[in-house]
Design a protein around this motif. Structure first.
Motif, PDB file in Angstrom:
ATOM      1  N   ARG A  38       0.826  -1.208   0.000  1.00  0.00           N
ATOM      2  CA  ARG A  38       0.000   0.000   0.000  1.00  0.00           C
ATOM      3  C   ARG A  38       0.867   1.268   0.000  1.00  0.00           C
ATOM      4  NH1 ARG A  38      -5.314  -0.421   1.352  1.00  0.00           N
ATOM      5  NH2 ARG A  38      -5.235   1.504   2.598  1.00  0.00           N
ATOM      6  N   VAL A  39       1.793   1.302  -0.962  1.00  0.00           N
ATOM      7  CA  VAL A  39       2.639   2.481  -1.163  1.00  0.00           C
ATOM      8  C   VAL A  39       1.998   3.330  -2.247  1.00  0.00           C
ATOM      9  CG1 VAL A  39       4.914   3.323  -1.818  1.00  0.00           C
ATOM     10  CG2 VAL A  39       4.710   1.234  -0.461  1.00  0.00           C
ATOM     11  N   PHE A  40       1.345   4.415  -1.859  1.00  0.00           N
ATOM     12  CA  PHE A  40       0.559   5.244  -2.778  1.00  0.00           C
ATOM     13  C   PHE A  40       1.328   6.527  -3.106  1.00  0.00           C
ATOM     14  CE2 PHE A  40      -3.161   3.251  -0.282  1.00  0.00           C
ATOM     15  CZ  PHE A  40      -3.062   2.077  -1.000  1.00  0.00           C
ATOM     16  N   ALA A  41       2.325   6.394  -3.956  1.00  0.00           N
ATOM     17  CA  ALA A  41       3.202   7.525  -4.282  1.00  0.00           C
ATOM     18  C   ALA A  41       2.453   8.578  -5.086  1.00  0.00           C
ATOM     19  CB  ALA A  41       4.415   7.023  -5.057  1.00  0.00           C
ATOM     20  N   SER A  42       2.387   9.770  -4.544  1.00  0.00           N
ATOM     21  CA  SER A  42       1.583  10.847  -5.114  1.00  0.00           C
ATOM     22  C   SER A  42       2.449  12.068  -5.401  1.00  0.00           C
ATOM     23  CB  SER A  42       0.460  11.232  -4.130  1.00  0.00           C
ATOM     24  OG  SER A  42      -0.288  10.090  -3.738  1.00  0.00           O
ATOM     25  N   PRO A  43       2.081  12.851  -6.421  1.00  0.00           N
ATOM     26  CA  PRO A  43       2.900  14.007  -6.798  1.00  0.00           C
ATOM     27  C   PRO A  43       2.842  15.116  -5.744  1.00  0.00           C
ATOM     28  CG  PRO A  43       0.864  13.951  -8.078  1.00  0.00           C
ATOM     29  CD  PRO A  43       0.919  12.668  -7.314  1.00  0.00           C
ATOM     30  N   ILE A  44       4.012  15.587  -5.353  1.00  0.00           N
ATOM     31  CA  ILE A  44       4.111  16.645  -4.353  1.00  0.00           C
ATOM     32  C   ILE A  44       4.062  17.998  -5.067  1.00  0.00           C
ATOM     33  CG2 ILE A  44       5.517  17.662  -2.541  1.00  0.00           C
ATOM     34  CD1 ILE A  44       4.370  14.904  -1.854  1.00  0.00           C
ATOM     35  N   GLU A  45       3.155  18.845  -4.632  1.00  0.00           N
ATOM     36  CA  GLU A  45       2.984  20.145  -5.283  1.00  0.00           C
ATOM     37  C   GLU A  45       4.276  20.962  -5.216  1.00  0.00           C
ATOM     38  OE1 GLU A  45      -0.026  24.015  -5.229  1.00  0.00           O
ATOM     39  OE2 GLU A  45      -0.312  22.367  -3.800  1.00  0.00           O
ATOM     40  N   GLY A  46       4.677  21.474  -6.387  1.00  0.00           N
ATOM     41  CA  GLY A  46       5.853  22.316  -6.454  1.00  0.00           C
ATOM     42  C   GLY A  46       7.171  21.575  -6.437  1.00  0.00           C
ATOM     43  N   ARG A  47       7.126  20.234  -6.451  1.00  0.00           N
ATOM     44  CA  ARG A  47       8.347  19.432  -6.434  1.00  0.00           C
ATOM     45  C   ARG A  47       8.315  18.433  -7.582  1.00  0.00           C
ATOM     46  NH1 ARG A  47      10.532  18.598  -1.254  1.00  0.00           N
ATOM     47  NH2 ARG A  47      12.159  17.453  -2.363  1.00  0.00           N
ATOM     48  N   ASP A  48       9.465  18.093  -8.140  1.00  0.00           N
ATOM     49  CA  ASP A  48       9.540  17.092  -9.194  1.00  0.00           C
ATOM     50  C   ASP A  48       9.787  15.711  -8.592  1.00  0.00           C
ATOM     51  OD1 ASP A  48       9.106  18.832 -11.326  1.00  0.00           O
ATOM     52  OD2 ASP A  48      11.221  19.399 -11.408  1.00  0.00           O
ATOM     53  N   LEU A  49       8.855  15.280  -7.751  1.00  0.00           N
ATOM     54  CA  LEU A  49       8.956  13.956  -7.154  1.00  0.00           C
ATOM     55  C   LEU A  49       7.598  13.512  -6.645  1.00  0.00           C
ATOM     56  CD1 LEU A  49      10.498  13.951  -3.556  1.00  0.00           C
ATOM     57  CD2 LEU A  49       9.554  15.987  -4.616  1.00  0.00           C
ATOM     58  N   VAL A  50       7.504  12.222  -6.384  1.00  0.00           N
ATOM     59  CA  VAL A  50       6.316  11.667  -5.736  1.00  0.00           C
ATOM     60  C   VAL A  50       6.753  11.122  -4.382  1.00  0.00           C
ATOM     61  CG1 VAL A  50       5.114  11.114  -7.879  1.00  0.00           C
ATOM     62  CG2 VAL A  50       6.645   9.412  -6.857  1.00  0.00           C
ATOM     63  N   ALA A  51       5.798  11.034  -3.466  1.00  0.00           N
ATOM     64  CA  ALA A  51       6.118  10.561  -2.123  1.00  0.00           C
ATOM     65  C   ALA A  51       4.913   9.862  -1.530  1.00  0.00           C
ATOM     66  CB  ALA A  51       6.551  11.726  -1.229  1.00  0.00           C
ATOM     67  N   ALA A  52       5.192   8.973  -0.591  1.00  0.00           N
ATOM     68  CA  ALA A  52       4.123   8.239   0.075  1.00  0.00           C
ATOM     69  C   ALA A  52       4.569   7.862   1.475  1.00  0.00           C
ATOM     70  CB  ALA A  52       3.767   6.972  -0.701  1.00  0.00           C
ATOM     71  N   LYS A  53       3.614   7.752   2.368  1.00  0.00           N
ATOM     72  CA  LYS A  53       3.864   7.132   3.655  1.00  0.00           C
ATOM     73  C   LYS A  53       3.657   5.621   3.489  1.00  0.00           C
ATOM     74  CE  LYS A  53       5.027  10.538   6.264  1.00  0.00           C
ATOM     75  NZ  LYS A  53       6.392  10.561   6.847  1.00  0.00           N
ATOM     76  N   TRP A  54       4.514   4.853   4.137  1.00  0.00           N
ATOM     77  CA  TRP A  54       4.395   3.398   4.081  1.00  0.00           C
ATOM     78  C   TRP A  54       4.384   2.859   5.503  1.00  0.00           C
ATOM     79  CZ3 TRP A  54       9.091  -0.233   3.714  1.00  0.00           C
ATOM     80  CH2 TRP A  54       8.652  -1.570   3.797  1.00  0.00           C
ATOM     81  N   ASP A  55       3.261   2.259   5.872  1.00  0.00           N
ATOM     82  CA  ASP A  55       3.151   1.633   7.182  1.00  0.00           C
ATOM     83  C   ASP A  55       3.673   0.202   7.080  1.00  0.00           C
ATOM     84  OD1 ASP A  55       1.966   3.805   8.571  1.00  0.00           O
ATOM     85  OD2 ASP A  55       0.070   3.378   7.582  1.00  0.00           O
ATOM     86  N   ALA A  56       4.786  -0.061   7.739  1.00  0.00           N
ATOM     87  CA  ALA A  56       5.457  -1.362   7.656  1.00  0.00           C
ATOM     88  C   ALA A  56       4.698  -2.381   8.501  1.00  0.00           C
ATOM     89  CB  ALA A  56       6.899  -1.224   8.120  1.00  0.00           C
ATOM     90  N   HIS A  57       3.823  -3.130   7.858  1.00  0.00           N
ATOM     91  CA  HIS A  57       2.918  -4.049   8.559  1.00  0.00           C
ATOM     92  C   HIS A  57       3.679  -5.252   9.115  1.00  0.00           C
ATOM     93  CE1 HIS A  57      -0.567  -6.589   9.362  1.00  0.00           C
ATOM     94  NE2 HIS A  57      -1.297  -5.492   9.270  1.00  0.00           N
ATOM     95  N   PRO A  58       3.327  -5.695  10.316  1.00  0.00           N
ATOM     96  CA  PRO A  58       3.993  -6.863  10.903  1.00  0.00           C
ATOM     97  C   PRO A  58       3.905  -8.123  10.038  1.00  0.00           C
ATOM     98  CG  PRO A  58       2.799  -5.680  12.603  1.00  0.00           C
ATOM     99  CD  PRO A  58       2.420  -5.044  11.294  1.00  0.00           C
TER     100      PRO A  58
END
Length: 234
Positions: free
Chosen positions: A119-139
């Motif tokens: 469930r890594v939902f990499a989304s475009p960051i406004e004003g930046r040339d990159l995408v980012a996502a929070k990743w919850d490391a499930h047990p």
């Protein structure tokens, strides 16, 4: 020669393994940075032969090469992490929420419940040339020592690289080659950050860098990937 079988839960497109998970499996066989090349879609729930080569390993299906791994080298400059607020604000614009042809993908699929996929939902960051996502490391992704298996951390480097190119190319993108390394540990239950950015394009080949940052914002994995533009897949 030994055998590996990839379970269906680790799928990318419907009939093949997620490229990042496949690469992560092979990367575990190499000390230090690994270069993994995918030559054909890795089939699911099918015995695959793992054969030793002069400098690494090759994976075969019915005598045909599916992929290979060898020691590699790469260099990426990991950009500054966006703020948590910026990442949260970007999530509603995640391209895979409505436009993904593979919503069941192990890494980026929205149809996987927590613990079923990354469930890594990499989304475009406004004003930046990159995408980012929070990743919850499930047990569910951890070994007996309480740390996430290296193959899963490596897999998290995969799909975000394609989303870094979303809207910039036509058709779908398939992972062709990835050189990467897991250099730190991710503790089960931690909330990590995954970043990806464009590194150039050459015809049908698009290049991307990606990185996983742990809960303390330290880089624990990074990669340089070559993506191949193909007709849409499902």
């Amino acid at each position: 020669m030994s055998e590996i079988i990839i379970e269906r839960r680790f799928q990318g497109p419907s009939q093949s393994a997620n490229g990042g998970y496949f690469a992560g499996l092979l990367a575990e066989l190499i000390d230090g940075p690994a270069e993994i090349t995918l030559r054909a879609p890795p089939p699911l729930e099918t015995p695959l032969e793992l054969a030793k080569t002069a400098d690494g390993y090759e994976v075969l299906h019915e005598g045909n090469a599916v992929g290979s791994v060898r020691p590699g080298s790469f260099s990426v400059e990991v950009p500054a992490k966006p703020s948590d607020a910026e990442i949260e604000a970007a999530l509603p614009n995640y391209p895979g929420a409505k436009n993904s042809p593979i919503p069941h993908c192990f890494v980026c699929g929205v149809k996987n419940a927590p613990g079923e996929g990354l469930r890594v939902f990499a989304s475009p960051i406004e004003g930046r040339d990159l995408v980012a996502a929070k990743w919850d490391a499930h047990p569910n992704m951890a070994g007996d020592d309480g740390f996430i298996l290296e193959r899963h951390v490596f897999a998290a480097l995969d799909c975000p690289g394609a989303y870094a190119w979303f809207g910039q190319t036509s058709g779908s993108m398939l992972l062709g080659r990835i050189a990467g390394e897991v250099t730190g540990k991710v503790k089960a239950g931690d909330r990590c950050t995954v970043l990806a950015w464009r590194e150039g394009i050459d015809g049908r080949k698009a290049y991307a860098g990606s990185a996983v940052l742990d809960a303390d914002e330290r880089v624990v994995a990074s990669a340089f990937a070559t993506w191949i533009t193909v007709p849409s897949v499902s």
